[in-house]
Write a protein that holds these residues in place. Sequence first.
Motif, PDB file in Angstrom:
ATOM      1  N   ALA A  30       0.823  -1.210   0.000  1.00 52.50           N
ATOM      2  CA  ALA A  30       0.000   0.000   0.000  1.00 52.50           C
ATOM      3  C   ALA A  30       0.855   1.257   0.000  1.00 52.50           C
ATOM      4  CB  ALA A  30      -0.925  -0.014   1.218  1.00 52.50           C
ATOM      5  N   LEU A  31       1.937   1.245   0.764  1.00 48.77           N
ATOM      6  CA  LEU A  31       2.826   2.398   0.798  1.00 48.77           C
ATOM      7  C   LEU A  31       3.485   2.629  -0.559  1.00 48.77           C
ATOM      8  CD1 LEU A  31       4.507   1.778   4.270  1.00 48.77           C
ATOM      9  CD2 LEU A  31       2.987   3.670   3.685  1.00 48.77           C
ATOM     10  N   CYS A  32       3.935   1.551  -1.198  1.00 49.66           N
ATOM     11  CA  CYS A  32       4.537   1.676  -2.529  1.00 49.66           C
ATOM     12  C   CYS A  32       3.553   2.283  -3.522  1.00 49.66           C
ATOM     13  CB  CYS A  32       4.997   0.307  -3.029  1.00 49.66           C
ATOM     14  SG  CYS A  32       6.478  -0.341  -2.252  1.00 49.66           S
ATOM     15  N   LEU A  33       2.323   1.776  -3.506  1.00 50.72           N
ATOM     16  CA  LEU A  33       1.316   2.266  -4.444  1.00 50.72           C
ATOM     17  C   LEU A  33       0.952   3.720  -4.153  1.00 50.72           C
ATOM     18  CD1 LEU A  33      -1.008  -0.875  -4.550  1.00 50.72           C
ATOM     19  CD2 LEU A  33       0.576  -0.109  -6.324  1.00 50.72           C
ATOM     20  N   ALA A  34       0.773   4.055  -2.862  1.00 49.86           N
ATOM     21  CA  ALA A  34       0.363   5.413  -2.501  1.00 49.86           C
ATOM     22  C   ALA A  34       1.435   6.428  -2.869  1.00 49.86           C
ATOM     23  CB  ALA A  34       0.053   5.483  -1.004  1.00 49.86           C
ATOM     24  N   GLN A  35       2.688   6.141  -2.517  1.00 47.57           N
ATOM     25  CA  GLN A  35       3.725   7.118  -2.820  1.00 47.57           C
ATOM     26  C   GLN A  35       4.047   7.129  -4.312  1.00 47.57           C
ATOM     27  OE1 GLN A  35       6.439   5.302  -0.007  1.00 47.57           O
ATOM     28  NE2 GLN A  35       7.971   4.932  -1.587  1.00 47.57           N
ATOM     29  N   GLY A  36       3.952   5.977  -4.977  1.00 45.51           N
ATOM     30  CA  GLY A  36       4.194   5.945  -6.412  1.00 45.51           C
ATOM     31  C   GLY A  36       3.180   6.773  -7.174  1.00 45.51           C
ATOM     32  N   ILE A  37       1.901   6.574  -6.879  1.00 44.88           N
ATOM     33  CA  ILE A  37       0.847   7.347  -7.556  1.00 44.88           C
ATOM     34  C   ILE A  37       0.970   8.828  -7.193  1.00 44.88           C
ATOM     35  CG2 ILE A  37      -1.647   7.694  -7.708  1.00 44.88           C
ATOM     36  CD1 ILE A  37      -1.936   4.650  -7.290  1.00 44.88           C
ATOM     37  N   GLY A  38       1.288   9.100  -5.916  1.00 38.83           N
ATOM     38  CA  GLY A  38       1.455  10.491  -5.493  1.00 38.83           C
ATOM     39  C   GLY A  38       2.583  11.187  -6.235  1.00 38.83           C
ATOM     40  N   MET A  39       3.686  10.492  -6.448  1.00 38.51           N
ATOM     41  CA  MET A  39       4.810  11.074  -7.186  1.00 38.51           C
ATOM     42  C   MET A  39       4.442  11.346  -8.635  1.00 38.51           C
ATOM     43  SD  MET A  39       7.724   8.654  -5.488  1.00 38.51           S
ATOM     44  CE  MET A  39       9.052   9.009  -6.632  1.00 38.51           C
ATOM     45  N   VAL A  40       3.727  10.424  -9.244  1.00 36.43           N
ATOM     46  CA  VAL A  40       3.296  10.616 -10.630  1.00 36.43           C
ATOM     47  C   VAL A  40       2.408  11.855 -10.746  1.00 36.43           C
ATOM     48  CG1 VAL A  40       1.867   9.641 -12.460  1.00 36.43           C
ATOM     49  CG2 VAL A  40       3.531   8.187 -11.282  1.00 36.43           C
ATOM     50  N   VAL A  41       1.456  11.990  -9.801  1.00 35.00           N
ATOM     51  CA  VAL A  41       0.519  13.112  -9.845  1.00 35.00           C
ATOM     52  C   VAL A  41       1.226  14.440  -9.580  1.00 35.00           C
ATOM     53  CG1 VAL A  41      -1.476  14.148  -8.671  1.00 35.00           C
ATOM     54  CG2 VAL A  41      -1.481  11.705  -9.215  1.00 35.00           C
ATOM     55  N   LEU A  42       2.034  14.492  -8.513  1.00 38.90           N
ATOM     56  CA  LEU A  42       2.679  15.750  -8.138  1.00 38.90           C
ATOM     57  C   LEU A  42       3.710  16.198  -9.171  1.00 38.90           C
ATOM     58  CD1 LEU A  42       3.146  15.178  -4.307  1.00 38.90           C
ATOM     59  CD2 LEU A  42       1.702  16.916  -5.380  1.00 38.90           C
ATOM     60  N   SER A  43       4.506  15.265  -9.671  1.00 41.52           N
ATOM     61  CA  SER A  43       5.524  15.657 -10.651  1.00 41.52           C
ATOM     62  C   SER A  43       4.883  16.120 -11.955  1.00 41.52           C
ATOM     63  CB  SER A  43       6.486  14.495 -10.907  1.00 41.52           C
ATOM     64  OG  SER A  43       5.805  13.371 -11.461  1.00 41.52           O
ATOM     65  N   TRP A  44       3.816  15.490 -12.354  1.00 33.81           N
ATOM     66  CA  TRP A  44       3.118  15.878 -13.589  1.00 33.81           C
ATOM     67  C   TRP A  44       2.455  17.250 -13.441  1.00 33.81           C
ATOM     68  CZ3 TRP A  44       2.858  14.117 -18.483  1.00 33.81           C
ATOM     69  CH2 TRP A  44       1.834  14.617 -19.292  1.00 33.81           C
ATOM     70  N   ARG A  45       1.868  17.481 -12.253  1.00 35.92           N
ATOM     71  CA  ARG A  45       1.135  18.726 -12.051  1.00 35.92           C
ATOM     72  C   ARG A  45       2.066  19.924 -11.893  1.00 35.92           C
ATOM     73  NH1 ARG A  45      -3.056  20.155  -7.065  1.00 35.92           N
ATOM     74  NH2 ARG A  45      -3.458  22.317  -7.700  1.00 35.92           N
ATOM     75  N   HIS A  46       3.150  19.764 -11.140  1.00 38.59           N
ATOM     76  CA  HIS A  46       3.998  20.902 -10.787  1.00 38.59           C
ATOM     77  C   HIS A  46       5.296  20.964 -11.588  1.00 38.59           C
ATOM     78  CE1 HIS A  46       1.385  22.002  -7.457  1.00 38.59           C
ATOM     79  NE2 HIS A  46       1.368  20.737  -7.097  1.00 38.59           N
ATOM     80  N   ARG A  47       5.617  19.916 -12.318  1.00 39.76           N
ATOM     81  CA  ARG A  47       6.818  19.865 -13.151  1.00 39.76           C
ATOM     82  C   ARG A  47       8.097  20.114 -12.341  1.00 39.76           C
ATOM     83  NH1 ARG A  47       3.270  18.206 -16.305  1.00 39.76           N
ATOM     84  NH2 ARG A  47       3.390  18.442 -18.569  1.00 39.76           N
ATOM     85  N   ILE A  48       8.121  19.587 -11.112  1.00 33.76           N
ATOM     86  CA  ILE A  48       9.335  19.605 -10.301  1.00 33.76           C
ATOM     87  C   ILE A  48       9.525  18.201  -9.713  1.00 33.76           C
ATOM     88  CG2 ILE A  48       9.156  22.055  -9.731  1.00 33.76           C
ATOM     89  CD1 ILE A  48       8.141  21.279  -6.999  1.00 33.76           C
ATOM     90  N   PRO A  49      10.760  17.834  -9.357  1.00 32.71           N
ATOM     91  CA  PRO A  49      11.026  16.471  -8.880  1.00 32.71           C
ATOM     92  C   PRO A  49      10.597  16.256  -7.418  1.00 32.71           C
ATOM     93  CG  PRO A  49      13.063  17.714  -8.921  1.00 32.71           C
ATOM     94  CD  PRO A  49      12.019  18.606  -9.531  1.00 32.71           C
ATOM     95  N   LEU A  50       9.286  16.226  -7.192  1.00 31.38           N
ATOM     96  CA  LEU A  50       8.737  16.020  -5.853  1.00 31.38           C
ATOM     97  C   LEU A  50       8.718  14.523  -5.548  1.00 31.38           C
ATOM     98  CD1 LEU A  50       5.740  18.474  -5.330  1.00 31.38           C
ATOM     99  CD2 LEU A  50       7.575  17.993  -3.723  1.00 31.38           C
TER     100      LEU A  50
END
Length: 410
Positions: free
Chosen positions: A53-73
């Motif tokens: 669950a942690l892998c999936l949550a942080q993986g999806i979160g990284m995809v969303v945040l990096s795509w939205r803000h265009r910074i390496p979050l």
Amino acid sequence: MERSRIARDDTTRLLLAGVVTALVGFSSSFAVVVAGLRAVGATPAQAGSGLAALCLAQGIGMVVLSWRHRIPLTLAWSTPGAALLVSTGAVVGGWPAAVGAFVLVGVLVLVTAAWPRLGALVGRIPVPVAQAMLAGVLLTLCLAPVRTLASEPGFVVPVVLVWLVLLRLAPRWATPAALGLTLVLVVVDELRHGGLPGASFGHLAWTTPHLTWQAVVGLAVPLFLVTMASQNVPGVAVLGTFGYAVPWRSAMTVTGVGTVLAAPVGGHAVNLAAITAALAASPDASSDPRRRWLATHVAGWCYVVLGVASTWLAALVALAPAGVVEAAAGLALLGSLAGALRGAFVADGPREPAVVTFVVAASGVALGGVGAAFWALLAGLVVGLVLRRPTPPEPAAAATDATAPDAAHP
């Protein structure tokens, strides 16, 4: 032609940086997460579910945040938080109460996103006290290699040697290699004594959350504080060193939602990455700062893939002899322990608040069903309050000068 070759090379570096970020982040601390979840009452299946669950949550979160803000979050699970689970142990109400505490941590992170003053209040905890609490929590696992050496030398000695050699030659890979060798030794041992666990990929085990006041005070509050002080705040600072401003509200919303959703299936906390953030944000990932978000994007998808296989890895870890996985996890946390001790005792001022905090946290003693981390924080704050000396009043002229900037900026 030359420009095209440079662009291809840069893209390759971005892809490799993303894969390395995910592999290093996962392999260097997944054993700590499994050990922490097991300590607060999870079965092997529930611990594997939490890791997935942690892998999936942080993986999806990284995809969303990096795509939205265009910074390496870059996001991560709370490794210090997992160490806190080990030191806390079982809470009143068992595993469902621990899950309830995880949900509450996510809610508190969401409150921080909506009401930044909560984050400011956390920041008012004296740094030496916060770091001393973390050091006391980490000490439990960092002692495991020494304690396990006598009972399982065949496992611990090779792991320590590999860790030490790579710490000299390739520090980034020292911990992943030590944990990888631990798994190899466990596999060899299981093949000699009965075989490996059956395939179990991506299975999520639901637990209905339940709250007890002991779990709230003794687990949720310290876990929230450790996650904020040891992951989110340093994560902002790391990205800042590479010229990136973290969108606080967006990042806390995504990590808070991720924690709330992951908690009922075993995930304890999702947060900003501190150490692995530099792998994707540094010039090593790309010479163009505007493109480094792609490394985080790739890392996010890698975490999703790792989440599918993590339940089997957790089942394999559960087969290891007692103390072996904890010993490998302790090696992984030695650097964090050194940093926490430095933060606790290097600062000027009275050392007693930090010392008291460290001793109480390291004791592991629970009072009234509440774990040592809470009492350590409370004890350190009380000692600091008692020893605090009143600030002498400033001269009138100095006071007038000090208020001048405020007058210019109402």
